[in-house]
Write a protein that holds these residues in place. Structure first.
Motif, PDB file in Angstrom:
ATOM      1  N   ASP A 155      56.996   5.914  35.224  1.00 27.84           N
ATOM      2  CA  ASP A 155      55.736   5.336  34.748  1.00 27.84           C
ATOM      3  C   ASP A 155      56.051   4.041  34.021  1.00 27.84           C
ATOM      4  N   SER A 192      46.764  14.772  30.446  1.00 30.94           N
ATOM      5  CA  SER A 192      46.784  14.432  31.858  1.00 30.94           C
ATOM      6  C   SER A 192      45.363  14.510  32.414  1.00 30.94           C
ATOM      7  N   PHE A 218      46.552  10.616  36.224  1.00 32.58           N
ATOM      8  CA  PHE A 218      47.173   9.635  35.349  1.00 32.58           C
ATOM      9  C   PHE A 218      47.347  10.222  33.956  1.00 32.58           C
ATOM     10  N   SER A 219      48.312   9.667  33.239  1.00 28.89           N
ATOM     11  CA  SER A 219      48.714  10.207  31.943  1.00 28.89           C
ATOM     12  C   SER A 219      48.024   9.485  30.805  1.00 28.89           C
ATOM     13  N   TYR A 258      51.229   1.965  36.065  1.00 27.68           N
ATOM     14  CA  TYR A 258      51.628   2.726  37.261  1.00 27.68           C
ATOM     15  C   TYR A 258      52.017   4.138  36.842  1.00 27.68           C
ATOM     16  N   PHE A 259      51.451   5.140  37.550  1.00 27.32           N
ATOM     17  CA  PHE A 259      51.690   6.547  37.236  1.00 27.32           C
ATOM     18  C   PHE A 259      52.224   7.243  38.487  1.00 27.32           C
TER      19      PHE A 259
END
Length: 251
Positions: free
Chosen positions: A50, A163, A206-207, A249-250
């Motif tokens: 990530d 998450s 995605f986080s 970016y995940f």
């Protein structure tokens, strides 16, 4: 050598760098005639898969001189401190020489013509380009949400988990964390969905581990964009006015 000149927009560049300062100590920087890339580095709490990138296209600058594809590592707090010396309406020039361990910042006040100058040391420099992750993906699906609404959404979902799962059809997108779910529909003007067919919905995750960084990045955009394709990392794009894009970016 390289030289990057902003006749206007120094304040936007400073704002674009600010979320990165909260995320990492250092940034890998690559300068080419086409663009400038800052990639976060040095945060032990972020997975190597990530990452966050600030991409600034050549068209942002009033003047670009780049005799080589220069790469180096710099301290983000020192970079922000130097950018903070520029007034909101000042012209800003950033320059460096091949093989030198310094970059310089020259500001010119648009009203008085007064000059300012400062320098900062690089942490590392490279004769060749950095081994940056692949950034130019071809995404199939794109989802747009008003940035202020997206901020409220992720603050709410963060209470339920770190998450967020996203499931989108051609007419609606569902965001969920654990058992909590929020739905946006295109027919109500709540979202924009492109590249998704009814019979082929898309999903991504995605986080929210660096929630505050995402929240600050959203403040710089009118609309944030989630992009997804099969077998590619999900990406959250926060456009920063005329400067460029902050991209999360995940994997």
């Amino acid at each position: 050598m390289f030289e990057l000149q902003l006749n206007q927009g120094a304040v936007l560049l400073r704002k674009a760098v600010a979320p990165l300062v909260d995320l990492a100590d250092f940034a890998d920087v690559e300068i080419s005639p086409e663009e400038v890339i800052l990639l976060t580095a040095g945060n032990p709490f972020i997975s190597e898969e990530d990452f966050v990138v600030l991409r600034i296209p050549e068209s942002t600058f009033a003047r670009v001189i780049c005799d080589f594809a220069g790469s180096f590592v710099l301290n983000l707090r020192r970079l922000y401190s130097n950018l903070n010396r520029a007034g909101d309406d000042d012209a800003l020039t950033i320059h460096g020489d091949d093989g030198d361990d310094l970059i310089g910042f020259v500001t010119v006040n648009s009203g008085t013509g007064e000059f300012g100058f400062s320098e900062m040391e690089l942490s590392e420099s490279y004769a060749e380009g950095l081994d940056l992750p692949e950034l130019d993906y071809e995404y199939r699906a794109i989802i747009g949400i008003p940035s202020e609404e997206f901020r409220h959404l992720i603050i709410h979902l963060h209470y339920f988990g770190n998450s967020v799962s996203v499931h989108a059809t051609d007419t609606e997108v569902k965001f969920s964390a654990v058992n909590e779910e929020v739905v946006y529909r295109t027919e109500l003007g709540e979202c924009i969905i492109g590249g998704v067919q009814h019979e082929h919905p898309v999903s991504l995750i995605f986080s929210l581990h660096f929630l505050s960084v995402i929240l600050n990045a959203c403040l710089l955009s009118n609309t944030v964009w989630l992009l997804q394709s099969d077998d590619l990392p999900a990406m959250l794009n926060c456009p920063v006015g005329s400067i460029g894009n902050l991209m999360f970016y995940f994997h």
